[in-house]
Design a protein around this motif. Structure first.
Motif, mmCIF file in Angstrom:
data_model
loop_
_atom_site.group_PDB
_atom_site.id
_atom_site.type_symbol
_atom_site.label_atom_id
_atom_site.label_comp_id
_atom_site.label_asym_id
_atom_site.label_seq_id
_atom_site.Cartn_x
_atom_site.Cartn_y
_atom_site.Cartn_z
ATOM 1 N N LEU A 138 -7.323 -0.820 -11.958
ATOM 2 C CA LEU A 138 -7.712 -1.828 -10.975
ATOM 3 C C LEU A 138 -8.598 -1.230 -9.887
ATOM 4 O O LEU A 138 -9.515 -1.893 -9.395
ATOM 5 C CB LEU A 138 -6.468 -2.456 -10.345
ATOM 6 C CG LEU A 138 -5.669 -3.402 -11.245
ATOM 7 C CD1 LEU A 138 -4.373 -3.802 -10.581
ATOM 8 C CD2 LEU A 138 -6.489 -4.639 -11.585
ATOM 9 N N LEU A 139 -8.334 0.025 -9.531
ATOM 10 C CA LEU A 139 -9.162 0.687 -8.533
ATOM 11 C C LEU A 139 -10.588 0.858 -9.040
ATOM 12 O O LEU A 139 -11.557 0.573 -8.322
ATOM 13 C CB LEU A 139 -8.575 2.043 -8.167
ATOM 14 C CG LEU A 139 -9.418 2.918 -7.220
ATOM 15 C CD1 LEU A 139 -9.679 2.197 -5.916
ATOM 16 C CD2 LEU A 139 -8.731 4.251 -6.986
ATOM 17 N N THR A 140 -10.737 1.293 -10.282
ATOM 18 C CA THR A 140 -12.069 1.460 -10.874
ATOM 19 C C THR A 140 -12.824 0.131 -10.900
ATOM 20 O O THR A 140 -14.007 0.058 -10.560
ATOM 21 C CB THR A 140 -11.956 2.024 -12.293
ATOM 22 O OG1 THR A 140 -11.270 3.285 -12.249
ATOM 23 C CG2 THR A 140 -13.326 2.227 -12.924
ATOM 24 N N PHE A 141 -12.115 -0.926 -11.285
ATOM 25 C CA PHE A 141 -12.743 -2.246 -11.335
ATOM 26 C C PHE A 141 -13.108 -2.725 -9.929
ATOM 27 O O PHE A 141 -14.199 -3.261 -9.694
ATOM 28 C CB PHE A 141 -11.804 -3.240 -12.002
ATOM 29 C CG PHE A 141 -12.328 -4.647 -12.060
ATOM 30 C CD1 PHE A 141 -13.346 -4.990 -12.934
ATOM 31 C CD2 PHE A 141 -11.808 -5.626 -11.229
ATOM 32 C CE1 PHE A 141 -13.837 -6.284 -12.980
ATOM 33 C CE2 PHE A 141 -12.293 -6.920 -11.268
ATOM 34 C CZ PHE A 141 -13.313 -7.249 -12.147
ATOM 35 N N GLY A 142 -12.214 -2.509 -8.982
ATOM 36 C CA GLY A 142 -12.446 -2.984 -7.628
ATOM 37 C C GLY A 142 -13.597 -2.292 -6.928
ATOM 38 O O GLY A 142 -14.283 -2.889 -6.093
ATOM 39 N N LEU A 143 -13.856 -1.030 -7.264
ATOM 40 C CA LEU A 143 -14.943 -0.298 -6.623
ATOM 41 C C LEU A 143 -16.315 -0.805 -7.040
ATOM 42 O O LEU A 143 -17.289 -0.673 -6.290
ATOM 43 C CB LEU A 143 -14.826 1.202 -6.955
ATOM 44 C CG LEU A 143 -13.658 1.945 -6.299
ATOM 45 C CD1 LEU A 143 -13.569 3.359 -6.840
ATOM 46 C CD2 LEU A 143 -13.807 1.957 -4.781
ATOM 47 N N SER A 144 -16.403 -1.382 -8.241
ATOM 48 C CA SER A 144 -17.709 -1.799 -8.761
ATOM 49 C C SER A 144 -17.929 -3.306 -8.748
ATOM 50 O O SER A 144 -19.069 -3.761 -8.800
ATOM 51 C CB SER A 144 -17.883 -1.281 -10.199
ATOM 52 O OG SER A 144 -16.855 -1.795 -11.035
ATOM 53 N N LEU B 91 0.821 -1.214 0.000
ATOM 54 C CA LEU B 91 0.000 0.000 0.000
ATOM 55 C C LEU B 91 0.854 1.263 0.000
ATOM 56 O O LEU B 91 0.383 2.333 -0.406
ATOM 57 C CB LEU B 91 -0.937 0.002 1.209
ATOM 58 C CG LEU B 91 -2.117 -0.973 1.148
ATOM 59 C CD1 LEU B 91 -2.869 -0.987 2.468
ATOM 60 C CD2 LEU B 91 -3.058 -0.597 0.007
ATOM 61 N N TRP B 92 2.083 1.167 0.437
ATOM 62 C CA TRP B 92 2.991 2.316 0.458
ATOM 63 C C TRP B 92 3.230 2.861 -0.947
ATOM 64 O O TRP B 92 3.434 4.079 -1.128
ATOM 65 C CB TRP B 92 4.300 1.887 1.098
ATOM 66 C CG TRP B 92 5.290 3.004 1.293
ATOM 67 C CD1 TRP B 92 6.317 3.346 0.473
ATOM 68 C CD2 TRP B 92 5.343 3.924 2.388
ATOM 69 N NE1 TRP B 92 7.010 4.415 0.971
ATOM 70 C CE2 TRP B 92 6.421 4.794 2.163
ATOM 71 C CE3 TRP B 92 4.576 4.087 3.546
ATOM 72 C CZ2 TRP B 92 6.770 5.819 3.037
ATOM 73 C CZ3 TRP B 92 4.916 5.101 4.412
ATOM 74 C CH2 TRP B 92 5.995 5.957 4.166
ATOM 75 N N THR B 93 3.192 1.996 -1.952
ATOM 76 C CA THR B 93 3.457 2.404 -3.343
ATOM 77 C C THR B 93 2.184 2.502 -4.176
ATOM 78 O O THR B 93 2.263 2.646 -5.389
ATOM 79 C CB THR B 93 4.426 1.408 -4.002
ATOM 80 O OG1 THR B 93 3.845 0.090 -4.002
ATOM 81 C CG2 THR B 93 5.749 1.376 -3.258
ATOM 82 N N LEU B 94 1.013 2.369 -3.543
ATOM 83 C CA LEU B 94 -0.268 2.431 -4.253
ATOM 84 C C LEU B 94 -1.148 3.494 -3.600
ATOM 85 O O LEU B 94 -2.104 3.174 -2.868
ATOM 86 C CB LEU B 94 -0.960 1.054 -4.224
ATOM 87 C CG LEU B 94 -0.170 -0.119 -4.811
ATOM 88 C CD1 LEU B 94 -0.874 -1.427 -4.526
ATOM 89 C CD2 LEU B 94 0.040 0.066 -6.308
ATOM 90 N N PRO B 95 -0.869 4.762 -3.844
ATOM 91 C CA PRO B 95 -1.567 5.834 -3.114
ATOM 92 C C PRO B 95 -3.066 5.894 -3.369
ATOM 93 O O PRO B 95 -3.838 6.165 -2.440
ATOM 94 C CB PRO B 95 -0.867 7.108 -3.611
ATOM 95 C CG PRO B 95 -0.244 6.726 -4.919
ATOM 96 C CD PRO B 95 0.139 5.297 -4.776
ATOM 97 N N SER B 96 -3.509 5.659 -4.599
ATOM 98 C CA SER B 96 -4.943 5.748 -4.903
ATOM 99 C C SER B 96 -5.723 4.635 -4.208
ATOM 100 O O SER B 96 -6.797 4.865 -3.629
ATOM 101 C CB SER B 96 -5.170 5.682 -6.411
ATOM 102 O OG SER B 96 -4.558 6.774 -7.071
ATOM 103 N N ILE B 97 -5.184 3.422 -4.259
ATOM 104 C CA ILE B 97 -5.837 2.283 -3.601
ATOM 105 C C ILE B 97 -5.784 2.459 -2.089
ATOM 106 O O ILE B 97 -6.752 2.157 -1.379
ATOM 107 C CB ILE B 97 -5.172 0.966 -4.042
ATOM 108 C CG1 ILE B 97 -5.437 0.720 -5.530
ATOM 109 C CG2 ILE B 97 -5.677 -0.208 -3.210
ATOM 110 C CD1 ILE B 97 -4.698 -0.453 -6.106
#
Length: 396
Positions: free
Chosen positions: A115-121, A80-86
């Motif tokens: 991946l964030l867009t996909f994961g939210l839905s 998570l340290w390298t994935l700020p949006s997630i």
């Protein structure tokens, strides 16, 4: 004194659902805070003062978390340290830990937003499946995964005092599918018994397989086309250009070495547009020539003459040709070791091939073919010498 009656008052179900979702969002936010603290604790090596070997060991001791689960939490916290949006979406409670755990295995700076867009839905199960296919199509990651699955295979059994017993088998999915298909086939040959359950039929089929094998009634040769394992993999993934795959790439390549490939063209919505004809990568005539030349498994020290596969030294997906010079005969066990067990085949400066262990050391064989090759054994020449083959069948 008469008993008093209690009247239950139910809130509207929509209110219950709303409070339930709010509670789960709070759980996700609390988990994010836990992982933040865990990352700092691990980076500062707070566990070292207790004499623990690592942070997962400390979590197992102090928090009662199993070591495997603890290792995964430490991995996610670092990712998570390298994935700020997630990380931000997780902090807001918009992503569950299950989704973050799956996404963090494959997320990079380039695909994080997608991946964030996909994961939210999507549901957690869909996110898990999609990320697993992406990971399978990644060369280095899938190689580690394939090797882990291969090394974790196991069979255990226990006996009860009542005369029964329990057998548990852990296998990579593709091998388990093969076993299940064999059980289904043997089960179809059993006498009809309306009182026998589906589970009992599978157990009877397993016993019948053992009886047939010990009685010498099992068939020899290559597998039949009547029973197939269907595996979906993007063409780009086989060439290392990314994409999706149902299984780790080393496993897919092993299956393609000596299997049947049916090309399937799909559109962007994954709808089939065209299904090509089956293509056997090693033809009958070529296979006869290959088996006549090698005669048995070519892995050093192995002399198996049954359950043999044709192996591409340079896989056809990597540009290798399906020719006699690019093929070797390997037994099923060593074929799996080469693809999923970390072993490899390399070419010596003299042009001959040799096997290499997972740690990079060559598989040493006696009787090198020449003085200059004493540091790197030659597979074919050394095996020919060991078996006493005449010079005419030795490979150059």
């Amino acid at each position: 004194m008469p008993a008093t009656s209690t009247v239950l008052v139910f809130r509207p179900i929509d209110d219950v659902e709303a409070h339930l979702l709010d509670s789960w969002r709070t759980v996700s936010q609390a988990t994010h805070r836990f992982l933040q603290l865990l990352r700092e604790f691990d980076l500062r090596q707070g566990w070292r003062s207790y004499g623990n070997v690592d942070c997962a060991d400390w979590l197992n001791w102090k928090c009662g978390i199993s070591r495997v689960t603890a290792q995964e939490k430490v991995r996610v916290a670092k990712a998570l340290w390298t994935l700020p949006s997630i990380d931000a979406a997780f902090e807001r409670g918009e992503l569950s830990y299950s989704k973050v755990r799956a996404i963090s295995r494959v997320a990079t700076e380039k695909n994080e937003r997608e991946l964030l867009t996909f994961g939210l839905s999507a549901s957690a199960s869909r996110v898990e499946a999609y990320c697993r296919r992406l990971r399978n199509a990644d060369g280095p990651a899938s190689s580690d995964e394939a090797r882990r699955l291969h090394e974790s295979r196991a069979l255990s059994r226990s006996f009860r005092e009542d005369g029964s017993g329990l057998m548990t088998v852990e296998l990579p999915r593709v091998d388990l599918e093969l076993v299940l298909q064999a059980l289904e086939y043997v089960g179809s040959t059993l006498p009809q018994d309306p009182s026998r359950s589906l589970f009992a039929k599978a157990a009877d089929a397993l016993v019948q397989m053992a009886r047939d094998t010990l009685a010498g009634r099992n068939g020899e040769g290559t597998s039949s086309d009547n029973y197939q394992v269907i595996v979906h993999v993007d063409a780009n993934a086989l060439s290392g250009a990314g994409g999706e795959a149902d299984l780790p790439l080393p496993t897919v390549k092993r299956l393609c070495c000596d299997g049947v490939v049916t090309p399937l063209i799909e559109d962007e919505e994954r709808r089939p547009l065209h299904v090509g004809r089956k293509q056997r990568l090693v033809t009958g005539a070529l296979k006869k020539a290959l088996f006549a030349r090698d005669r048995c498994c070519t892995f050093p020290g192995c002399h198996h003459t049954r359950f043999l596969d044709s192996h591409h030294i340079q896989h056809w997906a990597d540009g290798g040709e399906t020719t006699l010079d690019n093929l070797l005969v390997l037994c099923t066990t060593h074929h799996t070791l080469v693809h999923e067990g970390g072993f490899s085949i390399q070419q010596h400066r003299s042009g001959r091939y040799f096997f290499v262990r997972p740690d990079g050391r060559p598989v040493v064989l006696p009787m090198p073919s020449s003085a200059e090759d004493r540091d790197t054994p030659d597979v074919a020449t050394s095996l020919a010498a060991i078996r006493g083959d005449p010079p005419s069948v030795r490979r150059s």
